[in-house]
Structures are given as structure tokens and as C-alpha cells.
Design a protein around this motif. Structure first.
Motif, mmCIF file in Angstrom:
data_model
loop_
_atom_site.group_PDB
_atom_site.id
_atom_site.type_symbol
_atom_site.label_atom_id
_atom_site.label_comp_id
_atom_site.label_asym_id
_atom_site.label_seq_id
_atom_site.Cartn_x
_atom_site.Cartn_y
_atom_site.Cartn_z
ATOM 1 N N VAL A 156 45.636 39.485 28.617
ATOM 2 C CA VAL A 156 46.385 40.609 29.181
ATOM 3 C C VAL A 156 45.432 41.777 29.378
ATOM 4 C CG1 VAL A 156 48.278 42.221 28.863
ATOM 5 C CG2 VAL A 156 48.505 39.855 28.053
ATOM 6 N N GLU A 157 45.273 42.186 30.643
ATOM 7 C CA GLU A 157 44.391 43.309 30.969
ATOM 8 C C GLU A 157 45.180 44.613 30.965
ATOM 9 O OE1 GLU A 157 43.138 39.966 33.970
ATOM 10 O OE2 GLU A 157 45.008 40.825 33.200
ATOM 11 N N SER A 158 44.454 45.701 30.704
ATOM 12 C CA SER A 158 45.018 47.043 30.818
ATOM 13 C C SER A 158 43.889 48.025 31.081
ATOM 14 C CB SER A 158 45.780 47.429 29.533
ATOM 15 O OG SER A 158 44.907 47.432 28.424
ATOM 16 N N TRP A 200 34.647 39.400 33.071
ATOM 17 C CA TRP A 200 35.396 40.256 33.985
ATOM 18 C C TRP A 200 34.985 39.900 35.407
ATOM 19 C CZ3 TRP A 200 39.422 43.262 32.823
ATOM 20 C CH2 TRP A 200 39.582 43.677 31.503
ATOM 21 N N PHE A 201 35.973 39.726 36.248
ATOM 22 C CA PHE A 201 35.756 39.452 37.660
ATOM 23 C C PHE A 201 36.504 40.499 38.467
ATOM 24 C CE2 PHE A 201 33.836 35.179 37.837
ATOM 25 C CZ PHE A 201 33.894 34.860 36.497
ATOM 26 N N ARG A 202 36.163 40.621 39.740
ATOM 27 C CA ARG A 202 36.902 41.533 40.600
ATOM 28 C C ARG A 202 37.003 40.943 41.998
ATOM 29 N NH1 ARG A 202 32.582 46.586 40.990
ATOM 30 N NH2 ARG A 202 31.003 45.537 42.303
ATOM 31 N N GLN A 203 38.058 41.345 42.678
ATOM 32 C CA GLN A 203 38.251 40.895 44.048
ATOM 33 C C GLN A 203 38.867 42.017 44.858
ATOM 34 O OE1 GLN A 203 40.505 37.247 44.576
ATOM 35 N NE2 GLN A 203 39.491 36.869 46.528
ATOM 36 N N ALA A 204 38.157 42.404 45.903
ATOM 37 C CA ALA A 204 38.644 43.418 46.830
ATOM 38 C C ALA A 204 39.308 42.727 48.010
ATOM 39 C CB ALA A 204 37.486 44.289 47.303
ATOM 40 N N PRO A 205 40.226 43.406 48.692
ATOM 41 C CA PRO A 205 40.901 42.798 49.843
ATOM 42 C C PRO A 205 39.912 42.299 50.886
ATOM 43 C CG PRO A 205 41.994 44.831 49.230
ATOM 44 C CD PRO A 205 40.748 44.746 48.397
ATOM 45 N N GLY A 206 40.069 41.050 51.288
ATOM 46 C CA GLY A 206 39.214 40.475 52.309
ATOM 47 C C GLY A 206 37.849 40.029 51.829
ATOM 48 N N GLU A 208 32.967 51.412 46.258
ATOM 49 C CA GLU A 208 32.848 49.960 46.402
ATOM 50 C C GLU A 208 33.232 49.205 45.133
ATOM 51 O OE1 GLU A 208 30.534 52.270 47.186
ATOM 52 O OE2 GLU A 208 28.498 51.546 46.700
ATOM 53 N N ASP A 209 33.512 49.915 44.046
ATOM 54 C CA ASP A 209 34.028 49.267 42.834
ATOM 55 C C ASP A 209 35.536 49.038 42.929
ATOM 56 O OD1 ASP A 209 31.818 51.336 40.881
ATOM 57 O OD2 ASP A 209 31.532 49.234 41.473
ATOM 58 N N THR A 210 36.159 49.571 43.968
ATOM 59 C CA THR A 210 37.598 49.396 44.146
ATOM 60 C C THR A 210 37.947 47.922 44.312
ATOM 61 O OG1 THR A 210 37.902 51.576 45.126
ATOM 62 C CG2 THR A 210 39.558 49.912 45.649
ATOM 63 N N ALA A 211 38.836 47.427 43.455
ATOM 64 C CA ALA A 211 39.207 46.012 43.486
ATOM 65 C C ALA A 211 40.267 45.750 42.432
ATOM 66 C CB ALA A 211 37.988 45.126 43.202
ATOM 67 N N MET A 212 40.822 44.541 42.471
ATOM 68 C CA MET A 212 41.633 44.052 41.366
ATOM 69 C C MET A 212 40.663 43.416 40.381
ATOM 70 S SD MET A 212 44.781 43.799 40.288
ATOM 71 C CE MET A 212 45.952 43.661 41.646
ATOM 72 N N GLY A 231 43.714 36.326 33.359
ATOM 73 C CA GLY A 231 44.775 37.303 33.242
ATOM 74 C C GLY A 231 45.403 37.596 34.589
ATOM 75 N N GLN A 232 46.382 38.491 34.574
ATOM 76 C CA GLN A 232 47.114 38.840 35.795
ATOM 77 C C GLN A 232 46.386 39.867 36.649
ATOM 78 O OE1 GLN A 232 50.045 37.315 36.878
ATOM 79 N NE2 GLN A 232 49.362 35.927 35.268
ATOM 80 N N GLY A 233 45.448 40.571 36.062
ATOM 81 C CA GLY A 233 44.669 41.538 36.821
ATOM 82 C C GLY A 233 45.159 42.960 36.640
ATOM 83 N N THR A 234 44.247 43.899 36.844
ATOM 84 C CA THR A 234 44.574 45.324 36.815
ATOM 85 C C THR A 234 43.822 46.006 37.948
ATOM 86 O OG1 THR A 234 44.659 47.303 35.399
ATOM 87 C CG2 THR A 234 42.751 45.853 35.127
ATOM 88 N N GLN A 235 44.515 46.866 38.672
ATOM 89 C CA GLN A 235 43.940 47.492 39.865
ATOM 90 C C GLN A 235 43.069 48.685 39.498
ATOM 91 O OE1 GLN A 235 44.133 46.550 43.166
ATOM 92 N NE2 GLN A 235 42.710 48.231 43.609
#
Length: 124
Positions: free
Chosen positions: A5-7, A36-42, A89-93, A115-119
Motif C-alpha cells: 500500500v503506497e501513500s 519503486w517504479f513510475r509511469q507517466a501518461p503515454g 518530468e518526475d510527474t507520474a503514477m 501496489g495500486q499506485g500514488t500520483q
């Protein structure tokens, strides 16, 4: 399987800081890889940082080296990602991930719990 669970996500201006937390439960082994991973739109998912729970060894993507720090509190089964000097550019889930019972831990580890991710949003 490990439950995660992320927060701690949110919005921050460029140059600011955030700290993400990942609370884990259901561990069977003591030697695990947490990441920790991240994914930005597209964009494709990117491995940001990993930590080996048994030895504390860490890995960072080049894009975050010197700005992000991954750490753990084994007593609380929690992993943190301290993010400083943040950029738009760090903006992501951001997602927390785990691989149990392993002796190898890096950005290309075979994570099997997520986990479900945190924006996280960084404005310029």
C-alpha cells in the motif's frame, strides 16, 4: 503474495520534495527486493529505485540519482522514497513493487507483487 500500500503522493512545485511510503504485509521470506517504479501518461513504466531488504543494497535510475533516496524500516515493513529537487518530468503514477525470497535486486528484478499506485505531480 505480498500486499503493498503506497501513500504520500501529491502535488509539488519544481524544486520541492515529497516522501512516498510503501507499507508491506504478508511476507514469507526475509530477503526481498523492494522497488519503486513510475509511469507517466503515454510512456513506458520506468524503474526508479530498488532496495534489498536483507542487505540494504540500492539501485537508482540515472534520471533520479542524487535526487531520490530509497530507504527501509524493517521493523515497520515499510519502504520509503524521498524525492528532492523534483522536476516536472518526475510527474507520474508511482508504484511500489516486491519480489520475495531473492538474492538479486536491481531495476530489472522480476517483481511479482504491486501496489495500486500514488500520483505525483510536479508543476513548473
Amino acid at each position: 503474495q505480498v500486499q503493498l500500500v503506497e501513500s504520500g503522493g501529491g502535488s509539488v512545485q519544481a524544486g520541492g520534495s515529497l516522501r512516498l511510503s510503501c507499507a508491506a504485509s504478508g511476507y514469507t521470506y526475509s530477503s526481498n527486493c523492494m522497488g519503486w517504479f513510475r509511469q507517466a501518461p503515454g510512456k513506458e513504466r520506468e524503474g526508479v529505485a530498488t532496495i534489498y531488504t536483507a542487505g540494504g543494497n540500492t539501485y537508482y535510475a540515472d534520471s533520479v540519482k542524487g535526487r531520490f533516496t530509497i530507504s527501509q524500516d524493517n521493523a515497520k515493513y515499510t519502504v520509503y522514497l524521498q524525492m528532492n529537487s523534483m522536476k516536472p518530468e518526475d510527474t507520474a503514477m508511482y508504484y511500489c513493487a516486491a519480489e520475495e525470497g531473492t538474492t538479486y535486486c536491481s531495476g530489472d528484478s522480476d517483481f511479482d507483487s504491486w501496489g495500486q499506485g500514488t500520483q505525483v505531480t510536479v508543476s513548473s
